[in-house]
Design an enzyme around this catalytic site. Structure first.
Site, short mmCIF file in Angstrom:
data_model
loop_
_atom_site.label_atom_id
_atom_site.label_comp_id
_atom_site.label_asym_id
_atom_site.label_seq_id
_atom_site.Cartn_x
_atom_site.Cartn_y
_atom_site.Cartn_z
N LYS A 46 0.80 -1.23 0.00
CA LYS A 46 0.00 0.00 0.00
C LYS A 46 0.84 1.29 0.00
CE LYS A 46 -3.48 -1.14 -0.62
NZ LYS A 46 -3.90 -1.97 -1.81
N HIS A 101 7.40 -6.95 -2.55
CA HIS A 101 7.11 -6.49 -1.18
C HIS A 101 8.08 -7.15 -0.20
CE1 HIS A 101 3.44 -4.51 -2.31
NE2 HIS A 101 2.70 -5.58 -2.47
N SER A 131 -4.96 2.92 4.00
CA SER A 131 -5.14 2.29 2.69
C SER A 131 -5.33 0.78 2.86
CB SER A 131 -3.92 2.60 1.82
OG SER A 131 -4.05 2.03 0.56
S1 PPS Z 1 -0.56 -3.03 -3.17
O1 PPS Z 1 -1.83 -3.78 -2.90
O2 PPS Z 1 0.39 -3.18 -2.07
O3 PPS Z 1 0.03 -3.38 -4.46
O4 PPS Z 1 -1.03 -1.50 -3.22
P1 PPS Z 1 -0.13 -0.29 -3.71
O5 PPS Z 1 -0.22 -0.16 -5.17
O6 PPS Z 1 1.23 -0.37 -3.09
O7 PPS Z 1 -0.82 0.95 -3.00
C1 PPS Z 1 -2.13 1.37 -3.31
C2 PPS Z 1 -2.21 2.84 -2.95
O8 PPS Z 1 -1.51 3.61 -3.96
C3 PPS Z 1 -2.40 4.58 -4.50
N1 PPS Z 1 -2.05 4.90 -5.89
C4 PPS Z 1 -1.84 6.17 -6.31
N2 PPS Z 1 -1.82 7.33 -5.63
C5 PPS Z 1 -1.59 8.47 -6.34
N3 PPS Z 1 -1.40 8.48 -7.69
C6 PPS Z 1 -1.41 7.34 -8.41
N4 PPS Z 1 -1.22 7.38 -9.72
C7 PPS Z 1 -1.63 6.10 -7.70
N5 PPS Z 1 -1.71 4.80 -8.07
C8 PPS Z 1 -1.97 4.09 -6.95
C9 PPS Z 1 -3.76 3.91 -4.35
O9 PPS Z 1 -4.82 4.81 -4.55
C10 PPS Z 1 -3.66 3.34 -2.95
O10 PPS Z 1 -3.71 4.36 -1.94
P2 PPS Z 1 -5.04 4.87 -1.23
O11 PPS Z 1 -4.58 5.76 -0.11
O12 PPS Z 1 -5.78 3.65 -0.72
O13 PPS Z 1 -5.81 5.64 -2.26
#
Ligand code: PPS
Length: 289
Positions: A46, A101, A131
């Site tokens: 996340k 991860h 998240s």
């Molecule tokens: S995972 O399941 O571990 O693979 O998730 P991960 O991709 O690491 O994290 C998901 C969060 O990243 C946010 N996200 C973004 N934020 C801003 N801009 C872009 N382009 C973007 N892409 C992914 C996603 O919305 C999740 O955060 P939260 O706070 O839940 O919105």
């Protein structure tokens, strides 16, 4: 929350979901042969993993949108430790990009002897916890997180996927990989994505023009990714990921914890995390309180 043996696998103590991981996939990762020109983005869950799955192919190929429009993110830039890798590894374009991860101490021997570069993407743990709380609600292959307060305890105790956030960060911050590793934060990327892309491009020696940087920034914005079916997980059946409960691309902001944490929770969270980081020499990019 007691950990479900039906849903989770423990690999040398590391907790991973069985839906996406198996003992074989984790052993496959251990035997994976890194090439010197491979690029690996490492995140605690996340922290922005799928964002890197969008960014890396574009930076490495000079902004060609074909991969992000034709290949689902989990095949385009696969997770080192997940079941998918063995199936797609032969199809990866060179230079290959992967995500992981895994804590540093779980990296395969070939990673340590190769010259593969790694980008360690960190995010404020308070926003990670928020998240993750919503992700546990939408992903049927993860345990019900309980109340927000209960999940905070689970998170702080490290009874979550890939263990404690502090252990993960310590392992990679102390990895001493020299110029093979670059540290970047989610917050930095939210604040100024073109600047973050320039740093990534310089680190990978990609030499991108300003025009290409701007193009990549546009295609990796939260809004564009939310509408990209190859990146928003809408291709995964609802029985696994239910976007009506909470979208995978949920808010995409820094500081959402402020609307979730009570002052008591903030004090509890800060006290545990600060204690576990006591004596560490690396700086944290955000204040914990
Ligand atoms: S995972 O399941 O571990 O693979 O998730 P991960 O991709 O690491 O994290 C998901 C969060 O990243 C946010 N996200 C973004 N934020 C801003 N801009 C872009 N382009 C973007 N892409 C992914 C996603 O919305 C999740 O955060 P939260 O706070 O839940 O919105």
């Amino acid at each position: 929350m007691s950990l479900s043996e039906e849903m989770y696998l423990r690999y040398h103590g590391l907790i991973v979901p069985k839906e996406t991981h198996s003992y074989e996939s984790l052993e496959f990762a251990q035997g994976f042969k890194f090439e010197d020109d491979d690029v690996l983005a490492v995140t605690y869950p996340k922290s922005g993993t799928i964002w890197m799955q969008e960014i890396l192919p574009l930076v490495l190929n000079g902004g060609d949108l074909t991969p992000i429009h034709t290949i689902p993110n989990w095949e385009r830039v696969p997770w080192l430790e997940e079941k998918q890798l063995a199936r797609v590894v032969a199809k990866l374009a060179s230079p290959r990009a992967l995500v992981s991860h895994l804590p540093y101490n779980f990296m395969p021997p070939s990673f340590c002897t190769s010259k593969a570069k790694v980008i360690y993407l960190m995010r404020n743990p308070k926003d990670i916890m928020v998240s993750s709380y919503y992700f546990h609600q939408m992903a049927s292959f993860l345990e019900d997180p309980g109340t927000f307060d209960e999940f905070m305890d689970t998170f702080l105790e490290g009874k979550v996927l890939f263990g404690k956030w502090t252990d993960h960060v310590k392992s990679w911050r102390n990895s001493e990989l020299g110029d093979r590793i670059m540290y970047i934060t989610y917050e930095e990327m939210v604040q100024d994505l073109p600047a973050a892309l320039r740093r990534i491009s310089d680190f990978l020696g990609c030499n991108l023009t300003e025009e290409v940087i701007q193009k990549i920034a546009e295609h990796c914005s939260f809004k564009t990714m939310k509408n990209n079916n190859m990146s928003n997980f809408s291709l995964i059946p609802k029985v696994y990921l239910d976007h009506d409960k909470s979208p995978f691309l949920r808010k995409g902001i820094a500081g959402d914890w402020k609307t979730h944490f009570s002052s008591e929770q903030l004090a509890r969270f800060t006290s545990v995390i600060s204690k576990e980081l006591e004596g560490e020499s690396f700086p944290l990019p955000w204040s914990l309180d």
